[in-house]
Design a protein around this motif. Structure first.
Motif, PDB file in Angstrom:
ATOM      1  N   PRO A 105       0.825  -1.211   0.000  1.00  0.00           N
ATOM      2  CA  PRO A 105       0.000   0.000   0.000  1.00  0.00           C
ATOM      3  C   PRO A 105       0.857   1.260   0.000  1.00  0.00           C
ATOM      4  O   PRO A 105       2.024   1.263   0.388  1.00  0.00           O
ATOM      5  N   THR A 169      -2.383   3.117  -3.941  1.00  0.00           N
ATOM      6  CA  THR A 169      -2.846   1.796  -3.517  1.00  0.00           C
ATOM      7  C   THR A 169      -3.191   1.842  -2.031  1.00  0.00           C
ATOM      8  O   THR A 169      -2.367   2.254  -1.212  1.00  0.00           O
ATOM      9  N   LEU A 170      -4.402   1.422  -1.712  1.00  0.00           N
ATOM     10  CA  LEU A 170      -4.876   1.392  -0.329  1.00  0.00           C
ATOM     11  C   LEU A 170      -5.172  -0.047   0.072  1.00  0.00           C
ATOM     12  O   LEU A 170      -5.634  -0.852  -0.744  1.00  0.00           O
ATOM     13  N   ALA A 171      -4.926  -0.363   1.334  1.00  0.00           N
ATOM     14  CA  ALA A 171      -5.316  -1.653   1.891  1.00  0.00           C
ATOM     15  C   ALA A 171      -6.745  -1.555   2.400  1.00  0.00           C
ATOM     16  O   ALA A 171      -7.076  -0.650   3.170  1.00  0.00           O
ATOM     17  N   ALA A 194      -5.758  -5.039  -2.011  1.00  0.00           N
ATOM     18  CA  ALA A 194      -4.922  -3.907  -2.433  1.00  0.00           C
ATOM     19  C   ALA A 194      -5.643  -3.214  -3.585  1.00  0.00           C
ATOM     20  O   ALA A 194      -5.636  -3.695  -4.721  1.00  0.00           O
ATOM     21  N   SER A 196      -5.965  -0.303  -6.135  1.00  0.00           N
ATOM     22  CA  SER A 196      -5.131   0.698  -6.808  1.00  0.00           C
ATOM     23  C   SER A 196      -5.989   1.508  -7.763  1.00  0.00           C
ATOM     24  O   SER A 196      -6.893   0.979  -8.419  1.00  0.00           O
ATOM     25  N   ALA A 228      -3.032  -7.024  -0.081  1.00  0.00           N
ATOM     26  CA  ALA A 228      -2.131  -5.961   0.381  1.00  0.00           C
ATOM     27  C   ALA A 228      -1.084  -6.537   1.321  1.00  0.00           C
ATOM     28  O   ALA A 228      -1.364  -7.427   2.128  1.00  0.00           O
ATOM     29  N   ALA A 234      -4.553   2.019   5.318  1.00  0.00           N
ATOM     30  CA  ALA A 234      -5.709   1.139   5.160  1.00  0.00           C
ATOM     31  C   ALA A 234      -6.981   1.946   5.393  1.00  0.00           C
ATOM     32  O   ALA A 234      -6.991   2.910   6.169  1.00  0.00           O
TER      33      ALA A 234
END
Length: 530
Positions: A105, A169-171, A194, A196, A228, A234
């Protein structure tokens, strides 16, 4: 920590037995006994208690809280009435979780590295009122998205504005409970996806929301979506549990949980509140951060920027990301977007822009006591002087000390290198004079510069460099062990040592020895004493 609110007449014996039944059924609750380190019963009133269950974060997920309250009510009711303990079938089977993720992430710009061992976590809460909650839900309905997607788009836009790059990119912890048995289970039945999204091109917020919606739906529907890795940021959105479960005169209700996102440097958890009629009643934003990598100040600053950006995007969803205001607080005039007209940046370089400006306004002041025409003439003279001294772009390899020749094996080829250029950071050997120019345009450009020796020829063992080289700094002074070469600039001024007389050599043994052809010397007669 999973807190449970207990209202009504409480039997401590029945509660202890019910917790024992839950511990035999769920691995995460094996140590959940009253008086242990992970379980605490707080008395708020005579008929109001708060049961705090501390469980390992890897053995439960964010969606285990409500099933835990329901199971505790069934087990307590059976023990309080003397019935048989509540036993259901075995634990439901679920897909195994991946040991390691696929994508890392995005980290918060300016944060430190993720700790290798345990995390020293902290937590802060922020409340969004019902008005902001209602506007977020309305925008999500208009764009065919969810509240999570709207906040995801806002967080991606904010991280891109802070310099995290174009791809964010986030968890995202999501439940993997596709059956009724899994929805009633307590355990780690979830995945950390993950997600994106591409923020390049300075799109409008509605366009970015469309990109987020497409990417999120594709990840939710795909069974093999990218997971992720630990670290980074997150995001998760939960609904406040309002269900109450009664058993033997006791009401069990799940209180707001305190579960940070697993292995995240900064985890944002949004818990929605609703009225009994289902209307939006506000959102509680919980930021779980790591003290070593993020810190409380950075976490509070990020949540404030996210709130300001969301309010700006709600006022004008078609605004480009670069024009969304991220400063917290409402301005006095009520405007939340940047004022002014959007301008297209030219593709020409600095040299072309300066030449165009000098041709357009030659008499305009450029520097103190110098107009554009004079500055253009001086820069042109300096450029010709640098070309006369064979100035070229800097080599890509690191510069080597001029007193140490390059080591090259005899078998290695020695191609003639192309002439590199002088780096722009190196001081020019011919700076323009501070006053008015003393040379005209008809005079050769090199006449304005100091005389310089003939530049040396390039060779395979000596890297090409700009000539004449600049004066060395204090760290580049020649020492007694460094041989003097013609690359040193300026040459060290040292007085030659005084001439010393050559010492007389000792006689050689063959010169002092008698010749073979000559007779031996006659011995002297002994002298008498006295």
């Amino acid at each position: 920590m999973l807190p449970l609110r207990l209202r009504g007449a409480l039997s401590v014996r029945a509660l202890e037995e019910a917790l024992g039944d839950l511990g035999r059924r769920h691995e995460a609750l094996r140590n959940s006994r009253l008086g242990s380190a992970g379980t605490r019963l707080r008395t708020l009133a005579a008929d109001d208690h708060l049961l705090e269950l501390t469980v390992p974060a890897g053995l439960v997920d964010l969606w285990s809280h409500t099933p835990l309250a329901a199971e505790l009510a069934l087990a307590y009711g059976a023990r309080a009435t003397g019935d048989a303990p509540h036993r259901d079938g075995g634990m439901p089977e679920a897909a195994p979780r991946a040991a390691a993720g696929d994508l890392s992430p995005t980290v918060l710009p300016g944060s430190g590295p993720s700790p290798a061992g345990g995390r020293d976590g902290g937590r802060l809460d922020l409340d969004w009122d019902a008005g902001l909650h209602e506007r977020l839900v309305r925008l999500a309905a208009e764009q065919g998205a969810t509240l999570f997607m709207v906040v995801h788009a806002a967080l991606a836009a904010l991280l891109a504005r802070l310099g995290a790059g174009d791809t964010i990119t986030l968890a995202a912890p999501v439940p993997a409970r596709d059956s009724a048995a899994l929805r009633r289970a307590v355990g780690p039945y979830g995945r950390v996806l993950a997600l994106s999204v591409d923020t390049s091109g300075d799109p409008a917020f509605t366009e970015l929301l469309r990109r987020v919606r497409t990417a999120d739906l594709a990840a939710y529907r795909a069974g093999g979506a990218a997971l992720a890795r630990p670290g980074g940021i997150a995001l998760s959105v939960l609904a406040e549990s309002c269900g109450e479960y009664e058993a033997a005169g006791l009401t069990v209700q799940a209180a707001p949980p305190q579960l940070p996102a697993q292995d995240a440097d900064l985890g944002l958890t949004l818990t929605e509140r609703h009225t009994p009629a289902g209307a939006p009643a506000g959102i509680t934003v919980s930021a779980a951060f790591d003290h070593e990598s993020v810190g409380e100040t950075a976490a509070a600053h990020l949540t404030g920027l996210l709130t300001a950006l969301l309010e700006t995007a709600l006022d004008a969803p078609a605004t480009a990301l670069s024009r969304l205001r991220t400063a917290p607080g409402t301005p006095a005039d009520g405007a939340r977007r940047w004022a002014g007209q959007a301008l297209e940046l030219p593709e020409a370089g600095v040299a072309a822009l300066f030449a165009a400006q000098a041709a357009r306004t030659p008499g305009a002041p450029a520097l103190a006591g110098m107009d554009y025409a004079e500055l253009d003439a001086r820069s042109d003279l300096l450029a010709h002087a640098l070309l006369a001294h064979r100035a070229a772009p800097a080599p890509r390899w690191p510069p080597r000390s001029p007193h140490r020749p390059a080591s090259r094996s005899p078998s290695s080829p020695s191609p003639r290198p192309a002439p590199p250029a002088c780096p722009s950071t190196r001081p020019a050997p011919c700076p323009p004079p501070p006053g008015p120019p003393s040379c005209s345009s008809t005079r050769p450009p090199t006449a304005c510069c100091r005389p310089s020796p003939k530049p040396p020829a390039w060779s395979a063992t000596r890297p090409p460099t700009c000539w004449p080289p600049p004066p060395p700094g204090p760290s580049a002074r020649r020492t007694s062990r460094t041989p003097r070469t013609r690359w040193s600039w300026p040459p060290p001024h040292r007085t030659p040592p005084a001439r010393r007389s050559r010492p007389r050599r000792r006689a050689r043994w063959w010169r002092s020895a008698p010749r073979a052809s000559s007779p031996p010397p006659s011995p002297r007669p002994p002298t008498r004493p006295g």
